[in-house]
Design a protein around this motif. Sequence first.
Motif, PDB file in Angstrom:
ATOM      1  N   THR A   8       1.275  -1.477   0.001  1.00  0.00           N
ATOM      2  CA  THR A   8      -0.062   0.186  -0.314  1.00  0.00           C
ATOM      3  C   THR A   8       0.801   1.497  -0.019  1.00  0.00           C
ATOM      4  O   THR A   8       0.345   2.153  -0.842  1.00  0.00           O
ATOM      5  N   GLU A   9       2.017   1.466   0.584  1.00  0.00           N
ATOM      6  CA  GLU A   9       2.418   2.304   0.754  1.00  0.00           C
ATOM      7  C   GLU A   9       3.423   2.687  -0.463  1.00  0.00           C
ATOM      8  O   GLU A   9       3.588   3.994  -1.088  1.00  0.00           O
ATOM      9  N   MET A  10       4.034   1.782  -1.447  1.00  0.00           N
ATOM     10  CA  MET A  10       4.729   1.791  -2.201  1.00  0.00           C
ATOM     11  C   MET A  10       3.938   2.327  -3.332  1.00  0.00           C
ATOM     12  O   MET A  10       3.595   3.178  -4.039  1.00  0.00           O
ATOM     13  N   ASN A  11       2.866   1.601  -3.833  1.00  0.00           N
ATOM     14  CA  ASN A  11       1.218   2.145  -4.776  1.00  0.00           C
ATOM     15  C   ASN A  11       0.805   3.553  -4.226  1.00  0.00           C
ATOM     16  O   ASN A  11       1.120   4.284  -4.567  1.00  0.00           O
ATOM     17  N   THR A  12       0.716   3.721  -3.143  1.00  0.00           N
ATOM     18  CA  THR A  12       0.038   5.326  -2.701  1.00  0.00           C
ATOM     19  C   THR A  12       1.614   6.503  -3.012  1.00  0.00           C
ATOM     20  O   THR A  12       1.343   7.421  -3.832  1.00  0.00           O
ATOM     21  N   ASN A  13       2.535   6.081  -3.188  1.00  0.00           N
ATOM     22  CA  ASN A  13       4.268   6.835  -3.276  1.00  0.00           C
ATOM     23  C   ASN A  13       3.948   6.583  -4.959  1.00  0.00           C
ATOM     24  O   ASN A  13       3.826   7.805  -5.251  1.00  0.00           O
ATOM     25  N   PHE A  14       3.933   5.999  -5.615  1.00  0.00           N
ATOM     26  CA  PHE A  14       3.733   5.568  -6.832  1.00  0.00           C
ATOM     27  C   PHE A  14       2.604   6.387  -7.368  1.00  0.00           C
ATOM     28  O   PHE A  14       3.056   7.357  -8.313  1.00  0.00           O
ATOM     29  N   ALA A  15       1.782   6.673  -7.074  1.00  0.00           N
ATOM     30  CA  ALA A  15       0.308   7.371  -7.630  1.00  0.00           C
ATOM     31  C   ALA A  15       1.041   8.381  -7.075  1.00  0.00           C
ATOM     32  O   ALA A  15      -0.198   9.322  -8.167  1.00  0.00           O
ATOM     33  N   ASN A  16       1.055   9.308  -6.106  1.00  0.00           N
ATOM     34  CA  ASN A  16       1.274  10.720  -5.696  1.00  0.00           C
ATOM     35  C   ASN A  16       2.615  10.646  -7.283  1.00  0.00           C
ATOM     36  O   ASN A  16       2.637  12.516  -7.616  1.00  0.00           O
ATOM     37  N   TRP A  17       3.889  10.609  -6.805  1.00  0.00           N
ATOM     38  CA  TRP A  17       4.686  10.414  -8.000  1.00  0.00           C
ATOM     39  C   TRP A  17       3.825  11.242  -9.581  1.00  0.00           C
ATOM     40  O   TRP A  17       3.822  11.759 -10.600  1.00  0.00           O
ATOM     41  N   LEU A  18       3.151  10.077  -9.601  1.00  0.00           N
ATOM     42  CA  LEU A  18       2.497   9.161 -11.501  1.00  0.00           C
ATOM     43  C   LEU A  18       1.842  10.780 -12.244  1.00  0.00           C
ATOM     44  O   LEU A  18       1.303  11.360 -12.657  1.00  0.00           O
ATOM     45  N   LYS A  38     -20.128 -10.020 -13.499  1.00  0.00           N
ATOM     46  CA  LYS A  38     -19.418  -9.163 -13.664  1.00  0.00           C
ATOM     47  C   LYS A  38     -18.373  -9.358 -12.967  1.00  0.00           C
ATOM     48  O   LYS A  38     -19.201  -8.171 -11.601  1.00  0.00           O
ATOM     49  N   GLN A  39     -17.572  -9.769 -12.922  1.00  0.00           N
ATOM     50  CA  GLN A  39     -16.222  -9.383 -11.172  1.00  0.00           C
ATOM     51  C   GLN A  39     -15.627  -8.122 -11.634  1.00  0.00           C
ATOM     52  O   GLN A  39     -14.821  -8.189 -12.888  1.00  0.00           O
ATOM     53  N   GLY A  40     -15.188  -7.178 -11.390  1.00  0.00           N
ATOM     54  CA  GLY A  40     -15.088  -5.661 -12.046  1.00  0.00           C
ATOM     55  C   GLY A  40     -13.526  -5.584 -10.620  1.00  0.00           C
ATOM     56  O   GLY A  40     -13.124  -6.803 -10.008  1.00  0.00           O
ATOM     57  N   ALA A  41     -12.748  -4.325 -10.642  1.00  0.00           N
ATOM     58  CA  ALA A  41     -11.580  -4.691 -10.617  1.00  0.00           C
ATOM     59  C   ALA A  41     -11.929  -4.400  -9.298  1.00  0.00           C
ATOM     60  O   ALA A  41     -12.136  -3.253  -7.937  1.00  0.00           O
ATOM     61  N   ALA A  42     -11.037  -5.382  -7.733  1.00  0.00           N
ATOM     62  CA  ALA A  42     -10.849  -5.621  -6.932  1.00  0.00           C
ATOM     63  C   ALA A  42     -10.172  -4.408  -5.657  1.00  0.00           C
ATOM     64  O   ALA A  42      -8.982  -4.549  -6.821  1.00  0.00           O
ATOM     65  N   LYS A  43     -10.241  -4.222  -4.810  1.00  0.00           N
ATOM     66  CA  LYS A  43      -9.187  -3.625  -3.771  1.00  0.00           C
ATOM     67  C   LYS A  43      -8.786  -4.335  -3.075  1.00  0.00           C
ATOM     68  O   LYS A  43      -9.818  -4.566  -2.027  1.00  0.00           O
ATOM     69  N   LEU A  44      -7.715  -4.367  -2.222  1.00  0.00           N
ATOM     70  CA  LEU A  44      -7.786  -4.869  -1.142  1.00  0.00           C
ATOM     71  C   LEU A  44      -6.784  -3.644  -0.361  1.00  0.00           C
ATOM     72  O   LEU A  44      -6.152  -2.544  -0.203  1.00  0.00           O
ATOM     73  N   TYR A  45      -8.097  -3.744   0.951  1.00  0.00           N
ATOM     74  CA  TYR A  45      -8.028  -2.608   1.736  1.00  0.00           C
ATOM     75  C   TYR A  45      -7.855  -2.464   3.200  1.00  0.00           C
ATOM     76  O   TYR A  45      -8.089  -4.264   3.227  1.00  0.00           O
ATOM     77  N   GLN A  46      -7.324  -2.104   3.970  1.00  0.00           N
ATOM     78  CA  GLN A  46      -7.335  -2.296   5.752  1.00  0.00           C
ATOM     79  C   GLN A  46      -8.658  -1.217   6.351  1.00  0.00           C
ATOM     80  O   GLN A  46      -8.123   0.289   5.811  1.00  0.00           O
ATOM     81  N   LYS A  47      -9.418  -1.672   7.537  1.00  0.00           N
ATOM     82  CA  LYS A  47     -10.408  -0.499   7.834  1.00  0.00           C
ATOM     83  C   LYS A  47     -10.022  -1.133   9.597  1.00  0.00           C
ATOM     84  O   LYS A  47     -10.413  -2.699   9.650  1.00  0.00           O
ATOM     85  N   LYS A  48     -10.016  -0.285  10.576  1.00  0.00           N
ATOM     86  CA  LYS A  48     -10.254  -1.113  11.274  1.00  0.00           C
ATOM     87  C   LYS A  48      -9.235  -2.298  12.225  1.00  0.00           C
ATOM     88  O   LYS A  48      -9.745  -3.213  12.729  1.00  0.00           O
ATOM     89  N   ARG A  49      -7.948  -1.914  11.458  1.00  0.00           N
ATOM     90  CA  ARG A  49      -6.965  -3.006  11.736  1.00  0.00           C
ATOM     91  C   ARG A  49      -7.691  -4.378  11.006  1.00  0.00           C
ATOM     92  O   ARG A  49      -6.711  -5.116  11.447  1.00  0.00           O
ATOM     93  N   LYS A  50      -8.357  -4.604  10.126  1.00  0.00           N
ATOM     94  CA  LYS A  50      -8.868  -6.027   9.832  1.00  0.00           C
ATOM     95  C   LYS A  50      -8.405  -5.312   7.932  1.00  0.00           C
ATOM     96  O   LYS A  50      -9.181  -4.355   7.577  1.00  0.00           O
ATOM     97  N   TRP A  51      -7.930  -6.119   6.884  1.00  0.00           N
ATOM     98  CA  TRP A  51      -7.647  -6.198   5.552  1.00  0.00           C
ATOM     99  C   TRP A  51      -9.852  -6.773   5.307  1.00  0.00           C
ATOM    100  O   TRP A  51      -9.896  -7.721   5.205  1.00  0.00           O
TER     101      TRP A  51
END
Length: 356
Positions: A25-35, A136-149
């Motif tokens: 997540t950290e690497m992806n966030t840094n990349f997104a802000n750079w991009l 039909k399955q769309g683009a999924a996201k891996l995320y964290q909320k309240k210490r759960k993934w």
Amino acid sequence: MPTITLRLELHRPTLAKQAMYDQMTEMNTNFANWLLLHPEVNGATSKVFKEFSEQKFLSAVVNQTIREVKSQKKKQRAKGFKKMWCGFNNQNLKVERAGELYTVSFPTLEKRIGVPVVARPYQQAWIEKIISGTVKQGAAKLYQKKRKWYIAIPITWETKQSRGEKVMGIDLGLRYLAVTSMGTKSLFFRGSAVAYTRRRYSARRRKLGKAKKLQVIYKSKNKESRWMRDQNHKISRQIVNRALANGVGVIRMEDLTDIRNRTKSRKKCEKKDQGRNLHSWAFYQLKEFIRYKAEMAGIRFEEVKAEYTSQTCKCGHREKANRNGLRFQCKQCGYTCHADLNGAINIGKAISGLAA
């Protein structure tokens, strides 16, 4: 096509896996802000990641992030991302069944892994439809909320449009959370019971506030939010079931853009408490629940302009004085009706036109 998002909790991921998800997540966030600031972002491909970092990263995630950044930049919505969760399209994330368990598999920094998920009873039917390919399955996201993934998977499906010719109009408010009209039939959802429950929650939080129990207050707010969501689910389910039973082909609701300014409190002495209820009851959530349940059932959903729906008589006469509280009486023809029901009837007729 109707769309809902299936949110599946990952079942007890190890600390090592959680640390890896954080790193991704950290690497992806840094990349997104750079991009986002890249001069050639609109023409970017997965190769652009090499300009950002020499580290290896997942091309599946990189491509999904590029699409998200392009979309946000085009709509001018993003100046920066606090979190850019890793996304996986339907080719990179698979939902499978292993015995009694359901798993999701996706690529990570180490290798592709299969992770068991917590499948609630109401979610299992949707998971089976994903596996069978009936949705039909769309683009999924891996995320964290309240210490759960979690894995959030958007799903869409084709529905057969209802051939019903009837139109249902729905009026929203405080004294009656929802009033529906379909021909000569109506349905009322009183707001007094939920208002009482919400006052109890509010009074309890004030008491806890005096005792400085801030963590307990936070939990109380979450509990009330879950309760409100459950109420909205029950109301929306009853409304759509009633629509199906009566051959309704179209459900119309008022555009809620300005509902907070249009709805008034019942009594001056209750103004403060009613105002709190008005600004915190999830009207928009209720509308969205009705929308997606209707679309799932093949019923068309439309929004209409709310102007004059509470002041207009069936004879066409419009006057503010026609309505007095819950009583509607036309000053011209004398027609009387429950004011909210009259509003629902006019919403069904879309007397002010459909919302843009």
